[in-house]
Every structure is written in structure tokens, then in C-alpha cells.
Design a protein around this motif. Structure first.
Motif, PDB file in Angstrom:
ATOM      1  N   LEU A  77     -24.266 -16.684  41.225  1.00  0.00           N
ATOM      2  CA  LEU A  77     -22.920 -17.201  41.493  1.00  0.00           C
ATOM      3  C   LEU A  77     -22.821 -17.745  42.924  1.00  0.00           C
ATOM      4  N   SER A  78     -21.631 -18.254  43.253  1.00  0.00           N
ATOM      5  CA  SER A  78     -21.476 -19.065  44.471  1.00  0.00           C
ATOM      6  C   SER A  78     -21.918 -18.389  45.771  1.00  0.00           C
ATOM      7  N   SER A 116     -18.235 -23.985  35.858  1.00  0.00           N
ATOM      8  CA  SER A 116     -17.325 -23.305  36.780  1.00  0.00           C
ATOM      9  C   SER A 116     -16.439 -24.319  37.488  1.00  0.00           C
ATOM     10  N   ILE A 117     -15.323 -23.822  38.024  1.00  0.00           N
ATOM     11  CA  ILE A 117     -14.477 -24.665  38.887  1.00  0.00           C
ATOM     12  C   ILE A 117     -15.248 -25.102  40.129  1.00  0.00           C
ATOM     13  N   TYR A 141     -24.355 -23.619  44.173  1.00  0.00           N
ATOM     14  CA  TYR A 141     -23.900 -23.180  42.845  1.00  0.00           C
ATOM     15  C   TYR A 141     -23.158 -24.326  42.148  1.00  0.00           C
ATOM     16  N   PRO A 169     -12.733 -20.319  35.711  1.00  0.00           N
ATOM     17  CA  PRO A 169     -12.161 -19.988  37.020  1.00  0.00           C
ATOM     18  C   PRO A 169     -12.678 -18.602  37.426  1.00  0.00           C
ATOM     19  N   GLY A 181     -19.689 -13.606  43.444  1.00  0.00           N
ATOM     20  CA  GLY A 181     -18.865 -14.823  43.484  1.00  0.00           C
ATOM     21  C   GLY A 181     -17.867 -14.792  44.632  1.00  0.00           C
ATOM     22  N   THR A 182     -17.217 -15.941  44.841  1.00  0.00           N
ATOM     23  CA  THR A 182     -16.196 -16.071  45.880  1.00  0.00           C
ATOM     24  C   THR A 182     -14.866 -15.500  45.398  1.00  0.00           C
ATOM     25  N   THR A 183     -14.687 -15.466  44.074  1.00  0.00           N
ATOM     26  CA  THR A 183     -13.432 -14.952  43.521  1.00  0.00           C
ATOM     27  C   THR A 183     -13.477 -13.427  43.295  1.00  0.00           C
ATOM     28  N   TRP A 277     -12.627 -25.586  46.725  1.00  0.00           N
ATOM     29  CA  TRP A 277     -12.341 -25.532  45.290  1.00  0.00           C
ATOM     30  C   TRP A 277     -10.871 -25.854  44.998  1.00  0.00           C
TER      31      TRP A 277
HETATM   32  C1  AKB Z   1     -17.679 -17.568  41.749  1.00  0.00           C
HETATM   33  O1  AKB Z   1     -16.760 -17.181  42.496  1.00  0.00           O
HETATM   34  O2  AKB Z   1     -18.770 -17.979  42.142  1.00  0.00           O
HETATM   35  C2  AKB Z   1     -17.427 -17.566  40.252  1.00  0.00           C
HETATM   36  C3  AKB Z   1     -16.942 -18.899  39.789  1.00  0.00           C
HETATM   37  C4  AKB Z   1     -15.598 -19.370  40.125  1.00  0.00           C
HETATM   38  O3  AKB Z   1     -17.661 -19.583  39.110  1.00  0.00           O
HETATM   39  N1  AKB Z   1     -16.493 -16.551  39.907  1.00  0.00           N
END
Ligand code: AKB
Length: 313
Positions: A77-78, A116-117, A141, A169, A181-183, A277
Motif C-alpha cells: 500500500l501507499s 485505489s483512489i 503505489y 477509498p 496505507g495513508t488512510t 489524493w
Molecule cells: C492506502 O492508504 O494506501 C490505501 C488506499 C487508499 O488505497 N488504503
């Protein structure tokens, strides 16, 4: 009796664990083969240890179980990908090629691959981001997801591969932990709210991002995969929207249930990723083509998250 035999690659991750649960209900547990690079302590069976970069082992598993559908969830992930860009590119791209090639050879009938977003970038309109718009991702990513989308569409158009995809998302659930991930903050915050009534967030207070409660994400995934092929008109990846909020707003939602909850902010390198994003997503095509509709809003999600995590704590 189901005639489908499903292989989940990356079944022990945040999405895989919950997806496996739902697919086992729909298709029968014996027809859902879980696989991951490592076996868990309480592993869902049937299970095969599999590194998706090992094409021969993948082929052997597909043949062994007469697999008809593959859900390819193994990816960096990111945030993790920024720390190891070369490996992220290799895993995210080669894994996809290995699966798409099996479908091209007719060895499997249907492929699900998550985008992904993160495919959007700083030059994308950030509010109500449409399906088709400027896309100049600036994370490794996001670049891999955008390239993956192009490959999916190419394999569909050129070789007739039935590949389907959603631009997830940030995903929030209580059954499994997010992985790099960033989220991820939007999951950690609930755990910390219950443990110590406070949370130090790695994003700033006003950083709005598109998010989704996991049951909505799993439903979207399965609904897309079960839609008749002619309804799936987009073969790169679909925008889907759930809830958009920032750390301050999720904290306010938590305070409705834990009034003394406090939040502080120490933004780190993930702030720049989040700032590149969208803040909210337009998912008109997914709604029109295959009937997508989210169910959970922020407070409804907060209540279920706190109720269920509270039982675990
Ligand atoms: C991330 O934060 O990398 C993932 C994503 C938004 O694809 N959760």
C-alpha cells in the motif's frame, strides 16, 4: 452447488480476511481457497502458502483446485510502498501480470484486482472527483495502480479477459488491521479511543479523504464480480464512493460515544500522500452500470466500530 472455485491471493490482509468470510457464505467454504505468503495462527482453510511472484506455484494451485476466479489482493500500500519503491513496483505489477496471463490462457474465467483512489494525483480535481479526469499520481503505489488499470483494460480489449476492478477509498473495519496505507489512521483512531481516549494523528485536522466502511467495500466487490459481463462497461477500474471526512470530523463522531476523547496532530510523510489524493469521489458510473449504492454514514460506522472493538478490548 456452486460451480465456481475461487482463489484469494493475499487472503490474510485487511480486505482478504473479510472477503473470504463473505465468499465462503456465498460459494461454500470448500470452494474458496485462501492463499498468502504466510499462514496465520488460526488460518481459514483450505489454504495454500503462495508468493504471487512465483508464477509456477500459482499455476500449480490454479490447476490443483480447478480455480475459476481469482481475487488478487497481494500488494504494497501507499505508505509502505514509498519506503520500498522497487519491491512495490515488482509485487504490484508482476503479481497482476501473472494472474492476467492465466486468464489470457483460458486457465481462469474471471479476475478481480483492486485499484485505489491513489491513481489520482495533485493535478486531479479534488472534490467530487469524476471517473474520467486528469490522472498524474506521484506515489509509487498510485503509479503502479494506474499502470495496472491500463493493463486490465488492455487485457480485456485485446484478449477478452474478464477482469473487474474498483478504486477503493480508505477502508475501515474492526475485524482486521490495515497494512501500511495513508488512510490507516481512520482505523487506528477507534482502537486508541477505546484504549486511552486519545489519539495522535499522522495527518492534519482538515485532511479530508474518501473512506468506506468495510462491509460496503466487500458488498461492492462481490456485486461487481457477480454483475452480468455486459453491465461492467469499465474494465480499467470503477470509482466508488462511501463517506468523506477529515480527522477532526471522525474525532467529533467518536466524541458522540466517548465524550472525553481527545485528538492531537503530528503530520508525517503520509501528509504529502494524502494531500495528493481526492477529498471526495463521484461514482455515477458504478451506480448507473451495476447499481452501486453505499449504506453506511460516518456516525453509523463509528457506532458499529466502537461496539465491536469494545467487545474485543
Ligand atoms: C492506502 O492508504 O494506501 C490505501 C488506499 C487508499 O488505497 N488504503
Amino acid at each position: 452447488m456452486s460451480t465456481e472455485r475461487i482463489l484469494i491471493i493475499g487472503s490474510n490482509g485487511q480486505i482478504g480476511l473479510e472477503l473470504a468470510e463473505s465468499l465462503r457464505i456465498n460459494y461454500g467454504s470448500e470452494n474458496v481457497i485462501c492463499s498468502d505468503v504466510r499462514q496465520m495462527e488460526h488460518q481459514i482453510m483450505p489454504f495454500e502458502t503462495l508468493d504471487v511472484l512465483d508464477q509456477n506455484s500459482l499455476l500449480a494451485i490454479v490447476k490443483k483446485y480447478n480455480i475459476t476466479q481469482v481475487y488478487l489482493l497481494a500488494a504494497l500500500l501507499s505508505a509502505t510502498a514509498e519506503k520500498n519503491p522497487k519491491f512495490a513496483w515488482q509485487l504490484n505489477m508482476d503479481g497482476l501480470f501473472h494472474v492476467l496471463d492465466l486468464a489470457k490462457e483460458g486457465l481462469i474465467k474471471k479476475v478481480y484486482w483492486p485499484s485505489s483512489i491513489a491513481v489520482f494525483g495533485p493535478s486531479t480535481p479534488r472534490l467530487n472527483t469524476p471517473q474520467y479526469t486528469v490522472m498524474e499520481p506521484n506515489t509509487i503505489y498510485g503509479i503502479s495502480k494506474q499502470a495496472g488499470e491500463r493493463y486490465c483494460e488492455y487485457y480485456h480489449q485485446k484478449y477478452g479477459v474478464d477482469v473487474r476492478s474498483i478504486r477503493y477509498p480508505g477502508l475501515i473495519g474492526w475485524k482486521s488491521a490495515p497494512g501500511g496505507g495513508t488512510t490507516d489512521y481512520a482505523v487506528h483512531i477507534y482502537h486508541e479511543a477505546l484504549k486511552q481516549q486519545s489519539y495522535n494523528c499522522f495527518l492534519s485536522a482538515e485532511t479530508s479523504l474518501p473512506m468506506m466502511y468495510m462491509p460496503d467495500a466487500i458488498r461492492a466487490t462481490i456485486e461487481l464480480m457477480e454483475s452480468p459481463a455486459e453491465k461492467v462497461k469499465i474494465r480499467s477500474s470503477y470509482n466508488v464512493s462511501g463517506i468523506s471526512f477529515n480527522p477532526e470530523e471522525i474525532a467529533a463522531s467518536i466524541r458522540k460515544f466517548i465524550p472525553n476523547f481527545t485528538i492531537s496532530y503530528t503530520p508525517d510523510f503520509r501528509q504529502a500522500i494524502a494531500d495528493s489524493w481526492p477529498q471526495s469521489i463521484n461514482d455515477q458510473e458504478a451506480r448507473e452500470h451495476w447499481g452501486w449504492k453505499p449504506e453506511f454514514d460516518l456516525d453509523a460506522m463509528t457506532k458499529v466500530m466502537l461496539d465491536n472493538l469494545g467487545k474485543q478490548v
